[in-house]
Enzyme design. Structure first.
Site, PDB file in Angstrom:
ATOM      1  N   ASP A  11      30.839 120.629  46.536  1.00 38.17           N
ATOM      2  CA  ASP A  11      30.433 122.011  46.271  1.00 38.17           C
ATOM      3  C   ASP A  11      29.958 122.739  47.530  1.00 38.17           C
ATOM      4  O   ASP A  11      29.670 123.937  47.471  1.00 38.17           O
ATOM      5  CB  ASP A  11      29.290 122.044  45.240  1.00 38.17           C
ATOM      6  N   VAL A  54      16.676 122.191  40.574  1.00 40.23           N
ATOM      7  CA  VAL A  54      17.132 120.913  41.124  1.00 40.23           C
ATOM      8  C   VAL A  54      17.836 120.102  40.026  1.00 40.23           C
ATOM      9  O   VAL A  54      17.346 120.033  38.896  1.00 40.23           O
ATOM     10  CB  VAL A  54      15.929 120.126  41.706  1.00 40.23           C
ATOM     11  N   GLY A  71      22.396 123.396  43.954  1.00 42.19           N
ATOM     12  CA  GLY A  71      21.318 123.822  44.853  1.00 42.19           C
ATOM     13  C   GLY A  71      21.284 123.016  46.143  1.00 42.19           C
ATOM     14  O   GLY A  71      21.089 123.574  47.235  1.00 42.19           O
ATOM     15  N   GLY A  72      21.468 121.709  46.042  1.00 46.73           N
ATOM     16  CA  GLY A  72      21.474 120.879  47.254  1.00 46.73           C
ATOM     17  C   GLY A  72      22.625 121.280  48.164  1.00 46.73           C
ATOM     18  O   GLY A  72      22.488 121.331  49.391  1.00 46.73           O
ATOM     19  N   SER A  73      23.760 121.605  47.566  1.00 41.13           N
ATOM     20  CA  SER A  73      24.925 122.038  48.343  1.00 41.13           C
ATOM     21  C   SER A  73      24.633 123.368  49.035  1.00 41.13           C
ATOM     22  O   SER A  73      25.035 123.584  50.189  1.00 41.13           O
ATOM     23  CB  SER A  73      26.142 122.198  47.432  1.00 41.13           C
ATOM     24  N   ALA A  74      23.929 124.272  48.345  1.00 45.74           N
ATOM     25  CA  ALA A  74      23.554 125.551  48.962  1.00 45.74           C
ATOM     26  C   ALA A  74      22.666 125.289  50.176  1.00 45.74           C
ATOM     27  O   ALA A  74      22.845 125.905  51.244  1.00 45.74           O
ATOM     28  CB  ALA A  74      22.828 126.429  47.943  1.00 45.74           C
ATOM     29  N   GLY A  96      20.353 120.818  38.364  1.00 45.41           N
ATOM     30  CA  GLY A  96      20.567 121.725  37.235  1.00 45.41           C
ATOM     31  C   GLY A  96      22.016 122.099  37.028  1.00 45.41           C
ATOM     32  O   GLY A  96      22.333 122.905  36.158  1.00 45.41           O
ATOM     33  N   LYS A 152      25.771 128.446  42.090  1.00 45.71           N
ATOM     34  CA  LYS A 152      27.065 128.792  41.467  1.00 45.71           C
ATOM     35  C   LYS A 152      27.074 128.462  39.982  1.00 45.71           C
ATOM     36  O   LYS A 152      26.321 127.611  39.499  1.00 45.71           O
ATOM     37  CB  LYS A 152      28.227 128.075  42.174  1.00 45.71           C
TER      38      LYS A 152
HETATM   39  P1  ATP Z   1      25.716 118.751  41.912  1.00 43.16           P
HETATM   40  O1  ATP Z   1      26.028 119.577  43.117  1.00 43.16           O
HETATM   41  O2  ATP Z   1      25.894 117.280  42.156  1.00 43.16           O
HETATM   42  O3  ATP Z   1      26.310 119.262  40.630  1.00 43.16           O
HETATM   43  P2  ATP Z   1      23.242 119.721  40.959  1.00 43.16           P
HETATM   44  O4  ATP Z   1      23.533 121.131  41.239  1.00 43.16           O
HETATM   45  O5  ATP Z   1      23.201 119.317  39.533  1.00 43.16           O
HETATM   46  O6  ATP Z   1      24.168 118.782  41.768  1.00 43.16           O
HETATM   47  P3  ATP Z   1      21.237 119.509  43.020  1.00 43.16           P
HETATM   48  O7  ATP Z   1      20.074 120.428  42.859  1.00 43.16           O
HETATM   49  O8  ATP Z   1      22.208 119.815  44.074  1.00 43.16           O
HETATM   50  O9  ATP Z   1      21.872 119.341  41.592  1.00 43.16           O
HETATM   51  O10 ATP Z   1      20.624 118.050  43.233  1.00 43.16           O
HETATM   52  C1  ATP Z   1      21.206 116.840  42.887  1.00 43.16           C
HETATM   53  C2  ATP Z   1      20.335 115.714  43.470  1.00 43.16           C
HETATM   54  O11 ATP Z   1      20.437 115.766  44.889  1.00 43.16           O
HETATM   55  C3  ATP Z   1      18.855 115.878  43.157  1.00 43.16           C
HETATM   56  O12 ATP Z   1      18.469 115.088  42.079  1.00 43.16           O
HETATM   57  C4  ATP Z   1      18.143 115.433  44.418  1.00 43.16           C
HETATM   58  O13 ATP Z   1      17.630 114.137  44.301  1.00 43.16           O
HETATM   59  C5  ATP Z   1      19.212 115.389  45.503  1.00 43.16           C
HETATM   60  N1  ATP Z   1      18.990 116.336  46.621  1.00 43.16           N
HETATM   61  C6  ATP Z   1      19.207 116.060  47.904  1.00 43.16           C
HETATM   62  N2  ATP Z   1      18.970 117.125  48.682  1.00 43.16           N
HETATM   63  C7  ATP Z   1      18.585 118.119  47.872  1.00 43.16           C
HETATM   64  C8  ATP Z   1      18.210 119.476  48.104  1.00 43.16           C
HETATM   65  N3  ATP Z   1      18.149 120.000  49.329  1.00 43.16           N
HETATM   66  N4  ATP Z   1      17.918 120.228  47.027  1.00 43.16           N
HETATM   67  C9  ATP Z   1      17.986 119.689  45.788  1.00 43.16           C
HETATM   68  N5  ATP Z   1      18.285 118.415  45.517  1.00 43.16           N
HETATM   69  C10 ATP Z   1      18.616 117.622  46.555  1.00 43.16           C
END
Ligand code: ATP
Length: 324
Positions: A148, A107, A113-116, A109, A19
């Protein structure tokens, strides 16, 4: 009539989008430590994929390939693992699963992505275990996992309030053509909020955040009519100043995209990914070329939005490769 139950699949694949927050207005910090948010989410066509395969009872394993795979934890802190465990507890089952994640969303970023991955895992495990969770319960489980995650289930465009988990669908006419610039480093969301709070504490009391900021009517109207020029002018992210303070090189990235003709430039969520809205595919490619030449940018992608929320991938159309 054939009334036999179809055989339970051994393996199910689901996909979920990243997103961009086209509006991210941060309100006051709540007693529970979260900030009250008013945000407008837009899902974009950059998807992670999760394949869930039956495993021994009680077991949850995870493997990760694709973009930044080495930066994703493979223990119980992985959001996909947490999603599988939460669904298992919710249904009181000991069903096992092996999760295989293909990352395309950067990651840490700011693109959730983790939420997806958590949203895709909820759907994939629900189908794999035949637990038939009603949508409202899936939404509730998603919000337990993270602010998210509900939007990753929903997709398209939505107004998010509370800590981002209270969603209302928004009409949007697309496609909207975006360019994403991935940075070399990551930004941890809690660190960006802490910096935001630090910067705000320095301001006079009357300039501090309101309890729940309003949605911008001009931005909602631009989405509704597909007016990319008006949307580009209305993009707003209250976390941008904090992200730039922690990662000053992002200012140059934003300038390069704007100079190359973007209608609007913004840090995505807590960053450090930067998103640029453009008029059409040609303009997107031209902005992408300018950004790719910058040493501050690790990689550039063009993506359209809105994109569908988490959904199951029929076996015939599953991707055969983890390459991105
Ligand atoms: P946020 O949703 O908090 O804004 P983001 O989009 O910046 O996060 P994500 O890629 O969701 O970043 O990852 C945040 C942290 O979550 C990463 O540094 C990682 O250590 C952890 N994490 C746990 N599970 C995952 C996953 N499946 N994919 C990516 N990161 C993950």
């Amino acid at each position: 009539m054939n009334t036999a139950t179809p055989p339970t699949p051994r393996s199910v694949t689901a996909t979920a989008p990243g997103k961009i927050n086209v509006q991210l207005s941060v309100g006051a910090r709540r007693p529970d430590g979260y900030h009250a948010l008013t945000t407008v989410f837009l899902a974009v066509a950059l998807h992670d994929t999760v394949t869930a395969t039956l495993a021994a009872p009680g077991r949850t394993a995870v493997t990760v390939i694709g973009t930044d795979a080495q930066r994703v934890p493979t223990d119980a802190t992985n959001l996909a693992v947490r999603a599988a465990q939460l669904l298992r507890e919710h249904h009181g089952t000991d069903a096992g699963v092996a999760l295989h994640i293909t990352k395309r969303i950067p990651v840490a970023g700011g693109m959730a992505g983790g939420s997806a991955d958590a949203a895709a895992t909820l759907l994939a495990c629900d189908a794999l275990w035949n637990t038939r969770t009603p949508p409202a319960q899936l939404h509730a489980l998603a919000s337990e996992l993270g602010s998210d995650v509900p939007f990753a289930l929903l997709g398209h465009a939505a107004l998010g309030q509370g800590r981002g988990e209270i969603l209302a669908d928004l009409p949007v006419i697309g496609p909207l053509h975006w360019v994403l610039a991935f940075a070399h480093s990551e930004l941890a969301t809690p660190a960006v909020y802490a910096e935001h709070d630090r910067l705000h504490a320095l301001r006079p009391t009357d300039a501090r955040p309101r309890p729940q900021p309003p949605a911008d009517p001009a931005l909602l109207a631009a989405l509704k009519t597909g007016d990319a020029t008006a949307l580009g002018a209305a993009l707003v992210n209250d976390l941008q100043t904090a992200a730039l303070s922690l990662h000053p090189a992002l200012a140059a990235t934003l300038r390069i995209g704007a100079a190359a003709g973007a209608l609007g430039s913004i840090v995505s969520g807590s960053g450090p990914t930067c998103a640029f809205l453009t008029t059409d595919t040609r303009a997107a490619q031209s902005v992408a070329r300018a950004l790719a030449a910058s040493r501050a940018v690790r990689r550039v992608r063009t993506v359209d939005g809105p994109a569908q929320g988490a959904h199951l991938v029929p076996p015939r159309t599953r991707p055969t490769s983890g390459r991105t």
